[in-house]
Design a protein around this motif. Structure first.
Motif, PDB file in Angstrom:
ATOM      1  N   LEU A 165     -14.292  19.015  -6.250  1.00 22.90           N
ATOM      2  CA  LEU A 165     -14.373  17.635  -5.769  1.00 22.90           C
ATOM      3  C   LEU A 165     -15.794  17.294  -5.319  1.00 22.90           C
ATOM      4  O   LEU A 165     -16.293  16.203  -5.599  1.00 22.90           O
ATOM      5  N   THR A 166     -16.439  18.221  -4.633  1.00 20.67           N
ATOM      6  CA  THR A 166     -17.814  17.991  -4.177  1.00 20.67           C
ATOM      7  C   THR A 166     -18.755  17.786  -5.358  1.00 20.67           C
ATOM      8  O   THR A 166     -19.562  16.852  -5.379  1.00 20.67           O
ATOM      9  N   ALA A 167     -18.638  18.662  -6.361  1.00 16.62           N
ATOM     10  CA  ALA A 167     -19.494  18.563  -7.545  1.00 16.62           C
ATOM     11  C   ALA A 167     -19.204  17.287  -8.319  1.00 16.62           C
ATOM     12  O   ALA A 167     -20.118  16.618  -8.814  1.00 16.62           O
ATOM     13  N   LEU A 185     -11.614  11.023   3.562  1.00 11.36           N
ATOM     14  CA  LEU A 185     -11.423  12.390   3.114  1.00 11.36           C
ATOM     15  C   LEU A 185     -11.987  12.566   1.711  1.00 11.36           C
ATOM     16  O   LEU A 185     -11.902  11.651   0.879  1.00 11.36           O
ATOM     17  N   LEU A 186     -12.524  13.752   1.432  1.00  5.95           N
ATOM     18  CA  LEU A 186     -13.159  14.021   0.143  1.00  5.95           C
ATOM     19  C   LEU A 186     -12.258  13.711  -1.048  1.00  5.95           C
ATOM     20  O   LEU A 186     -12.716  13.085  -2.017  1.00  5.95           O
ATOM     21  N   PRO A 187     -10.981  14.112  -1.051  1.00  2.00           N
ATOM     22  CA  PRO A 187     -10.132  13.786  -2.213  1.00  2.00           C
ATOM     23  C   PRO A 187     -10.006  12.281  -2.444  1.00  2.00           C
ATOM     24  O   PRO A 187      -9.997  11.831  -3.598  1.00  2.00           O
ATOM     25  N   GLU A 188      -9.923  11.495  -1.374  1.00  2.00           N
ATOM     26  CA  GLU A 188      -9.786  10.051  -1.525  1.00  2.00           C
ATOM     27  C   GLU A 188     -11.083   9.420  -2.019  1.00  2.00           C
ATOM     28  O   GLU A 188     -11.080   8.523  -2.871  1.00  2.00           O
ATOM     29  N   VAL A 189     -12.213   9.888  -1.495  1.00  2.00           N
ATOM     30  CA  VAL A 189     -13.517   9.367  -1.935  1.00  2.00           C
ATOM     31  C   VAL A 189     -13.734   9.699  -3.407  1.00  2.00           C
ATOM     32  O   VAL A 189     -14.198   8.856  -4.188  1.00  2.00           O
ATOM     33  N   ARG A 196      -9.715   5.961  -9.743  1.00  2.00           N
ATOM     34  CA  ARG A 196      -8.286   6.238  -9.619  1.00  2.00           C
ATOM     35  C   ARG A 196      -7.754   5.674  -8.301  1.00  2.00           C
ATOM     36  O   ARG A 196      -8.535   5.336  -7.406  1.00  2.00           O
ATOM     37  N   PRO A 197      -6.426   5.596  -8.153  1.00  2.00           N
ATOM     38  CA  PRO A 197      -5.846   5.071  -6.917  1.00  2.00           C
ATOM     39  C   PRO A 197      -6.299   5.867  -5.695  1.00  2.00           C
ATOM     40  O   PRO A 197      -6.470   7.087  -5.754  1.00  2.00           O
ATOM     41  N   HIS A 198      -6.492   5.183  -4.581  1.00  2.00           N
ATOM     42  CA  HIS A 198      -6.974   5.821  -3.358  1.00  2.00           C
ATOM     43  C   HIS A 198      -6.456   5.050  -2.156  1.00  2.00           C
ATOM     44  O   HIS A 198      -5.833   3.990  -2.309  1.00  2.00           O
ATOM     45  N   THR A 199      -6.720   5.592  -0.979  1.00  2.00           N
ATOM     46  CA  THR A 199      -6.251   4.944   0.252  1.00  2.00           C
ATOM     47  C   THR A 199      -7.408   4.448   1.112  1.00  2.00           C
ATOM     48  O   THR A 199      -7.210   4.091   2.268  1.00  2.00           O
ATOM     49  N   LEU A 200      -8.611   4.418   0.558  1.00  2.00           N
ATOM     50  CA  LEU A 200      -9.770   3.970   1.334  1.00  2.00           C
ATOM     51  C   LEU A 200      -9.674   2.467   1.616  1.00  2.00           C
ATOM     52  O   LEU A 200      -9.345   1.683   0.728  1.00  2.00           O
ATOM     53  N   ALA A 201      -9.981   2.114   2.823  1.00  2.00           N
ATOM     54  CA  ALA A 201      -9.957   0.701   3.198  1.00  2.00           C
ATOM     55  C   ALA A 201     -11.313   0.067   2.919  1.00  2.00           C
ATOM     56  O   ALA A 201     -12.364   0.658   3.178  1.00  2.00           O
ATOM     57  N   ASP A 202     -11.277  -1.124   2.343  1.00  2.00           N
ATOM     58  CA  ASP A 202     -12.489  -1.923   2.117  1.00  2.00           C
ATOM     59  C   ASP A 202     -13.484  -1.291   1.146  1.00  2.00           C
ATOM     60  O   ASP A 202     -14.659  -1.678   1.129  1.00  2.00           O
TER      61      ASP A 202
END
Length: 210
Positions: A165-167, A185-189, A196-202
């Motif tokens: 995920l980092t790479a 969180l790294l997976p969401e970013v 892809r779908p994510h839960t990040l706001a704004d």
């Protein structure tokens, strides 16, 4: 052997992990479930399985190029690549599972046989980039890990290795020209970066990647 964010050994491990996630994702799908939509717009899981399997076959061509010096493109043409994906719905679930497993095994065996010098051999990707063969495991890990999520059978970015995920986040943010990333969180970013779908706001909407 490293590009600064990952080593060859790490990329090979991530490719193996992604391949197993793909195989697990489709292991219990019946015909109806395999024919249902994936998380990629317009693609069924059968289309996606054919794409992932054909990708392994295409990378085998580059392994052959690196091993022999014989110029062997990933795909003979864009039409050939499209045809490989399009034939997915015509195959049974078992045929697709067999293709996925067999192509992945052949690719892994070919990579195992490359010598130190052959890993440095230059090959050309389907996008026209000239890269050393040492780039191939990373190319495969991206395809396998991200598309394992796209099958929509329960795998998420949180299930992918942190180093991967980092790479991946580093590569996509560089290609997108992003210097600042939203908190989260790294997976969401990483999921956001990959479109892809994510839960990040704004977080602003990004176009598709891969």
């Amino acid at each position: 052997m490293s590009d600064g964010t990952r080593t060859l050994a790490e990329a090979r491990a991530w490719a193996r992990t992604g391949t197993q996630l793909v195989l697990d994702a489709v292991a219990d799908l019946d015909e109806a479930a395999f024919s249902a939509g994936s998380l990629l717009p317009g693609w069924t899981r059968k289309h996606l399985a054919a794409h992932v399997a054909a990708n392994a076959d295409a990378l085998c061509n580059l392994v052959h190029w690196a091993a022999t010096g014989e110029e062997t493109p990933m795909y003979a043409s864009a039409e050939e690549r499209a045809a490989g994906i399009a034939k997915g719905p015509d195959l049974t679930a078992d045929e697709l599972r067999s293709w996925l497993a067999g192509s992945a095994r052949k690719l892994a065996e070919g990579l195992d046989e490359l010598t130190d010098g052959q890993w440095e051999s230059k090959v050309v990707t389907a996008q026209g980039r000239t890269v050393p063969a040492a780039e191939l495991p990373w190319m495969r890990s991206r395809e396998a890990c991200v598309h394992a999520v796209d099958f929509g059978t329960g795998v998420s970015f949180a299930d992918l290795p942190e180093g991967f995920l980092t790479a991946l986040a580093d590569e996509i943010s560089t290609k997108r020209g992003l210097t600042e990333l939203p908190g989260g969180l790294l997976p969401e970013v990483t999921s956001w970066l990959a479109g892809r779908p994510h839960t990040l706001a704004d977080a602003p909407e990004l176009g598709p990647w891969l």
